[in-house]
Design an enzyme around this catalytic site. Structure first.
Site: not given
Ligand SMILES: Nc1ncnc2c1ncn2[C@@H]1O[C@H](COP(=O)(O)OP(=O)(O)OP(=O)(O)O)[C@@H](O)[C@H]1O
Length: 898
Positions: A434-437, A440-441, A784, A827
Site C-alpha cells: 500500500g501507499p506510504p503512511g 503497514k509497519t 495508464s 487515483k
C-alpha cells in the site's frame, strides 16, 4: 583370603584401566558380552569375576598374566547398547588357563586362576613404617591438592580414610592390618595420575613391602610433577586476572565433583589436576557408597548430552595458554547452546585461534567470528512468546492500534488462525502492500505485540548486494554477517518477528549478486531451517522466525518472492477516515508525546487547560491544505507541529502566570491561527476548479511507485515541422509507447474525428507534435496515461477544451480499446482531493470502484466507464464528433483492408 572365591571365574577384559583390590570401578560391556556375563553369574552361586587388563591388541585377546578378582556390586542396564557393571576389587589372581564353555565367539571366556595372597609380615615395626609412610604421603597429597585450589570438601573421603590410621579405636592390630594399609595405598594411587603401566606394575606385586614402596615412589613422582606444574601455573597466573583464575579452578572442581557434593568424588578425575588438562579422564572409579547418587547424575548428564549439550556443560575448556579474552570467549561459547552439528567447526576455529599469535590480523578475524557465533541465540527463545496465537488478543491489539482497516484486520486474523491451527510459522509470509503512511509497519508491530515476539525491522530499500542479506564470506576484509543474522543477534532470541520493509525496492540484476534470491531462501519455509549466512558458514535455523514484508507496489516485487507471500492490500485513506484516525489515534499520541493531557480527561470547562483542542474544521483544513498524501504520516507530523506551537504558548503562559495582565492559555486551535503556526498552506489554494480550460491540456491520473495516487496534467502543442513527435517530462519506455499509440490512433481516425477533410489527407504532415507531462524532474512510466494522451491530442487538434475538473485514466490499444489499470482507489481519491468532479475509467475497473471507494466519494463524483476511446470521446464532448454509423463504417473499412 575369601574362601567363597572359586578357582574358575568369568574373564572380563579391561581395555584401558587396571583394577586394584578394594577399588570400586565401573566396567562397561557391550550387549553380547554383558549377556554372556549375566548368564555365567546366574549359573553360578557367586558374584566374582576376574578383571584382567588387556596389554596389546584387544582383538588378539592379549591379557596381562595377573588380574584382579572383583565382586559385582550392581548392574546398570539403563543404557541401550552398554551394560555397566559396578565392581569392587577383592584380591590379585594369577591366570592359569583361559578357556571357553560357550560356543558363541562373542561370549566371555572363563579363566582358571590361582589367588595370590599378599605376603604379609607380622613384624609390628614394618607395619608402623608403612602406616607412617602412607600417612605422610597422604598428608602431602592433600596439601598439594589444597595448594592448587581444589576445594577441601572434595578431599573429605580420602581424609576420613587417612584419619582412621590415627584413630586408636581402629588401631591396626589384627592380622588384616596390612591389607587395610594396602587398601589405602591403592586408593591413594588411584587419586594420582598414575599411568596404566604404573598401575600394572603395582598389580603384579604381591609383597606388601614392595607394594607400599612402589606406590610411594609413584605418588612422590607425581607430586613432584604437580609441584612443577604449579610453578608453571603460578607464572602463567600472574598474567591472568581474577576472573580467569576463578573460571579455571571452577572448571577443575566441576570436573572433579560434577554435582558439587563433597562426598561424590571421581578419583581418576582428580588426576586431572596433576597438570595436564588434556589428559581428561575417561572412566570413573568411586567409593561404592556414592555409586547410586553418581549414577543418577550421570543419567541426568546423559539426557543433557542427548539434547545436544556437551560433557559437563563445558565444551571448550580453557587451557593454560589462553588469555583473558579467549577464556571469556570459551565461557560464552559454552553458554551459547551451540547445536551439535556446528561444535566441531567451532572447536577447529578455537584450535586455530590458539595457534595464531594474538597480534596477528588473522587472530582478530577468528575472534570476531567466534564472538558472533557465541552471541547468536541458537536455542534461546523469548519465553513469553505465545506458543499458540490467541486470536482474541490479536484482535484487541489490532483494534487498539489502528482505526478501520477492517478487511486487512480480518485477513491478518485469518492468517494468525492458520498459524494457530498449524502450530508452526511455515505458512506463507504476509506482505502488506500500500501507499506510504497507511499503517503497514505499525500493523506488523501490532502483530508482534499480540504474539509477544520481539520486533525487528530490516530495511530492504536500495539493497543491491546479496551480501547485505547473506553476509560476506570470511575471506573478505571487514566481512560481517548479513542483515538476517545481524537482526537475530540484536533480538537475542530465535523467535522474533522480522519486518522485511520495502521488499519492492530491492535492486536487481547487479553484478553483486541478486539480493532477491538470497531472500528466497529466507522466506521459503522448506529451506529456512538451515539458512547459511556466508560469514557464519554454518546453518542457522530460521524456522521460528515470523516474517512479514511490506511494499508500496507489487509490480516491482520479484516474481518468485511474490509467489511465496500472501499479499494484503492497504489502500489510501479518505478524508473522513483521516479525520477519524487523527481524532482517535494521532492527536492523543501527539498530546501524550508533548506532555499535554487529553481534553477528554480535563474538559475545558473544568478549568484545567493543559491540552490542545482540534476542531473537525481545523483538522479538515490541515488534511486538505497541508497534506497531500494517501496515508497519514504528514498529517501526524502536522499535528505534531501544532502541538509544539501550543506547547510553547503554554510554557510562556506558565512563566508569566504571576503577571496579572498576562493572557490566559487557549487550548483551542483556531482556523485563522493555522497559517501563523504552519505557514502558508502548500496545497489547496489552487484547485483544478480554478484552472482555465485550454485545448491541449488534459487532467490524467497517476499512481506512483510509492503507492500514492495523484493528478497528472498532460499538455500537447503543435508547431511547424515534419510530423515528428516530441515527448518530454522524464518519460519511461512504456509511457512513450502509449504516446505513439495515441498519435497513431488519432492519425488513423483523423477523418472520422473531423480533424482532416478527406480520408487520404495525412494529419500533421507538416507539423510537429509535442507532448509534455509537467513535473519534469519526476520520472513517469506505465501505460495508464494512454487515454489521457489521446484525448489531449484530439483536444489540441480540434481546438476543443476539456474541463480540467474531468480526469481520466486507462491504457489504450492501437485499435482504441480501453484496458484496465491499477491503483484505481488511490487515483480516484486523489482526483477527489484535487477537486475533480468527473472521472473517466476503463469499464473493467468498475469492480474496483464498487469495492473500494466509499459511497460519499462516489456520490461527489460522476464516474464514466468506457470500453473504447470512442466512448471516452462521447462522454467528453457535448457535440458528437462522429456519427455512430460513420464510425462503424470506418472501422469496418479498416478491418477489411487488414
Ligand atoms: N488506520 C490507522 N490507525 C491509526 N494509526 C494509523 C493508521 N494508519 C496509519 N497510522 C499511523 O500512521 C503512521 C505511519 O504508519 P506506518 O509507518 O505504519 O506507515 P507505512 O505504511 O509502514 O509507511 P511506509 O510505506 O512509508 O513504511 C504511524 O504512526 C501509524 O500508527
Amino acid at each position: 583370603m575369601d574362601d567363597r572365591i572359586p578357582t574358575t571365574l568369568p574373564l572380563v577384559p579391561l581395555y584401558d584401566k587396571v583394577l586394584l583390590p578394594s577399588i570400586v570401578t565401573k566396567v562397561s560391556l557391550d550387549g553380547y558380552q554383558a549377556r554372556s556375563l549375566s548368564r555365567k553369574l546366574e549359573n553360578s552361586n557367586h558374584t566374582f569375576i576376574l578383571c584382567v587388563p588387556l596389554i596389546n591388541n584387544p582383538l588378539d585377546g592379549d591379557f596381562y598374566h595377573t588380574g584382579c578378582v572383583a565382586n559385582v556390586l550392581d548392574v546398570d542396564t539403563s543404557m541401550p547398547d552398554n551394560v555397566v557393571f559396578l565392581v569392587q576389587g577383592v584380591c590379585r589372581a594369577q591366570i592359569q588357563d583361559i578357556h571357553s564353555q560357550d560356543v558363541e565367539e562373542t561370549s566371555l571366556m572363563d579363566s582358571t586362576v590361582e589367588l595370590k595372597q599378599t605376603r604379609d609380615t607380622n613384624n609390628k615395626n614394618d607395619q608402623t613404617v608403612w602406616i607412617k609412610t602412607i600417612q605422610q604421603l597422604g598428608k602431602d597429597f592433600i596439601n598439594k591438592m589444597q595448594m592448587i585450589g581444589v576445594a577441601s570438601s572434595v578431599l573429605v573421603p580420602f581424609k576420613k580414610r587417612l584419619a582412621l590410621l590415627d584413630d586408636p579405636s581402629h588401631a591396626i592390630t589384627d592380622s588384616s592390618s596390612s591389607a587395610k594399609i594396602l587398601d589405602l595405598a591403592h586408593f591413594l594411587l588411584c587419586m594420582t595420575d598414575a599411568s596404566f603401566g604404573e598401575k600394572l606394575a603395582v598389580l603384579s606385586l604381591t609383597d606388601c613391602n614392595a607394594i607400599v614402596h612402589e606406590i610411594q615412589t609413584i605418588v612422590t613422582r607425581h607430586m613432584q610433577i604437580l609441584n612443577e606444574s604449579k610453578q608453571m601455573q603460578q607464572s602463567c597466573e600472574e598474567k591472568l586476572d581474577k576472573k580467569r583464575r576463578e573460571f579455571y579452578l571452577r572448571q577443575q572442581t566441576h570436573v572433579i565433583a560434577p554435582s558439587g557434593h563433597t562426598d561424590t568424588v571421581s578419583l581418576d578425575n582428580l588426576s586431572l589436576l596433576s597438570c595436564s588438562s588434556s589428559s581428561l579422564p575417561q572412566k570413573t572409579t568411586v567409593p561404592s557408597s556414592q555409586y547410586k547418587q553418581q549414577q543418577k547424575q550421570q543419567q541426568h548428564q546423559q539426557q543433557h548430552n542427548d539434547n545436544g549439550d556437551d560433557d559437563n556443560g563445558c565444551l571448550f575448556m580453557p587451557t593454560q595458554g589462553d588469555d583473558e579474552d579467549v577464556v571469556d570467549l570459551k565461557n560464552q561459547l559454552n553458554n551459547a547452546g551451540l547445536p551439535s552439528h556446528i561444535q566441531s567447526t567451532i572447536k577447529r576455529d578455537l584450535a586455530r585461534l590458539s595457534k595464531i599469535p594474538g597480534s596477528a590480523p588473522e587472530s582478530v578475524l577468528v575472534r570476531t567470528y567466534l564472538e558472533w557465533i557465541a552471541d547468536l541465540p541458537w536455542r534461546k527463545s523469548l519465553a513469553s512468546a505465545r506458543p499458540a496465537v490467541e486470536i482474541s488478543v490479536a484482535k484487541q491489539q489490532l483494534d487498539a492500534d489502528h482505526f478501520g482497516l477492517d478487511q486487512v484486520k480480518r485477513r491478518i486474523l485469518e492468517y494468525l488462525s492458520v498459524l494457530k491451527i498449524k502450530k508452526d510459522t511455515s505458512s506463507p509470509i504476509l506482505c502488506f502492500v500500500g501507499p506510504p503512511g497507511v499503517g503497514k509497519t505499525s500493523l506488523s508491530n501490532s502483530i508482534a505485540k499480540a504474539l509477544q515476539r520481539k520486533f525487528h525491522r530490516i530495511a530492504l530499500g536500495g539493497v543491491r548486494d546479496e551480501a547485505e542479506i547473506r553476509g560476506h564470506r570470511r575471506t573478505y576484509v571487514g566481512a560481517l554477517p548479513g542483515s538476517i543474522i545481524n537482526g537475530l543477534r540484536k533480538c537475542g532470541v530465535n523467535n522474533p518477528l522480522f519486518l522485511l520493509d520495502e521488499i519492492d525496492k530491492l535492486v536487481q540484476g547487479t553484478h553483486q549478486g541478486d539480493p532477491a534470491s538470497a531472500l528466497l531462501e529466507v522466506l521459503d519455509p522448506a529451506q529456512n531451517n538451515a539458512f547459511t549466512d556466508h560469514f557464519l558458514n554454518v546453518p542457522f535455523d530460521l524456522s521460528n522466525v515470523l516474517f512479514v514484508a511490506t511494499a508500496n507496489s507489487v509490480d516491482t516485487i520479484p516474481g518468485p518472492l511474490l509467489d511465496r507471500m500472501e499479499v494484503i492490500h492497504l489502500d489510501g485513506y479518505t478524508l473522513d477516515e483521516k479525520l477519524d484516525i487523527a481524532r482517535s489515534y494521532l492527536i492523543p499520541k501527539q498530546l501524550n508525546a508533548h506532555g499535554f493531557t487529553s481534553p477528554h480527561n480535563h474538559p475545558v470547562s473544568s478549568g484545567k487547560n493543559d491540552s490542545v483542542v482540534f476542531s473537525d474544521q481545523v483538522l479538515s483544513h490541515l488534511i486538505e491544505n497541508y497534506t497531500m498524501e494517501s496515508g497519514v504520516r504528514s498529517l501526524n507530523r502536522t499535528v505534531a507541529a501544532v502541538c509544539r506551537y501550543k506547547c510553547r504558548e503554554y510554557a510562556d503562559h506558565l512563566e508569566s502566570n504571576h503577571l496579572k495582565d498576562s493572557a490566559p492559555y487557549d487550548p483551542v486551535v483556531r482556523h485563522q491561527d493555522i497559517s501563523t503556526i504552519l505557514g502558508m498552506a502548500p496545497f489547496g489554494n489552487e484547485t483544478l476548479a480554478d484552472s482555465i480550460d485550454t485545448p491541449g491540456i488534459v487532467t490524467g491520473l497517476a499512481y506512483s511507485q510509492s503507492g500514492c495516487g495523484g493528478i497528472l496534467p498532460i499538455e500537447a502543442n503543435q508547431m511547424p515541422g515534419r510530423g515528428m513527435l516530441h515527448l518530454t517530462g522524464s518519460l519511461g519506455d512504456v509511457i512513450k509507447e502509449s504516446a505513439h499509440i495515441a498519435v497513431s490512433w488519432v492519425k488513423a481516425n483523423a477523418y472520422v474525428l473531423k480533424l482532416t477533410e478527406s480520408q487520404r489527407q495525412v494529419l500533421l504532415s507538416d507539423m510537429d507534435l509535442h507532448l509534455h507531462l509537467p513535473n519534469g524532474a519526476v520520472p513517469k512510466d506505465g501505460p495508464s496515461a494512454g487515454v489521457a494522451m489521446a484525448v489531449c491530442i484530439i483536444s489540441l487538434l480540434s481546438g476543443k477544451a476539456i474541463p480540467r475538473t474531468t480526469a481520466m485514466t486507462g491504457e489504450i490499444t492501437l485499435r482504441g480499446q480501453v484496458r484496465p489499470v491499477g491503483g484505481i482507489k488511490e487515483k480516484v481519491l486523489a482526483a477527489h482531493r484535487a477537486g475533480v468532479n468527473k472521472v473517466i475509467l476503463p469499464a473493467i475497473n468498475e469492480r474496483d470502484v464498487v469495492q473500494d471507494i466509499p459511497d460519499k466519494i462516489k456520490n461527489d463524483l460522476t464516474i464514466v466507464y468506457c470500453r473504447t476511446l470512442w466512448e471516452v470521446l462521447e462522454s467528453l464532448f457535448d457535440e458528437k464528433l462522429i456519427q455512430d454509423s460513420e464510425a462503424l463504417h470506418c472501422q469496418a473499412q479498416y478491418a477489411s483492408r487488414l
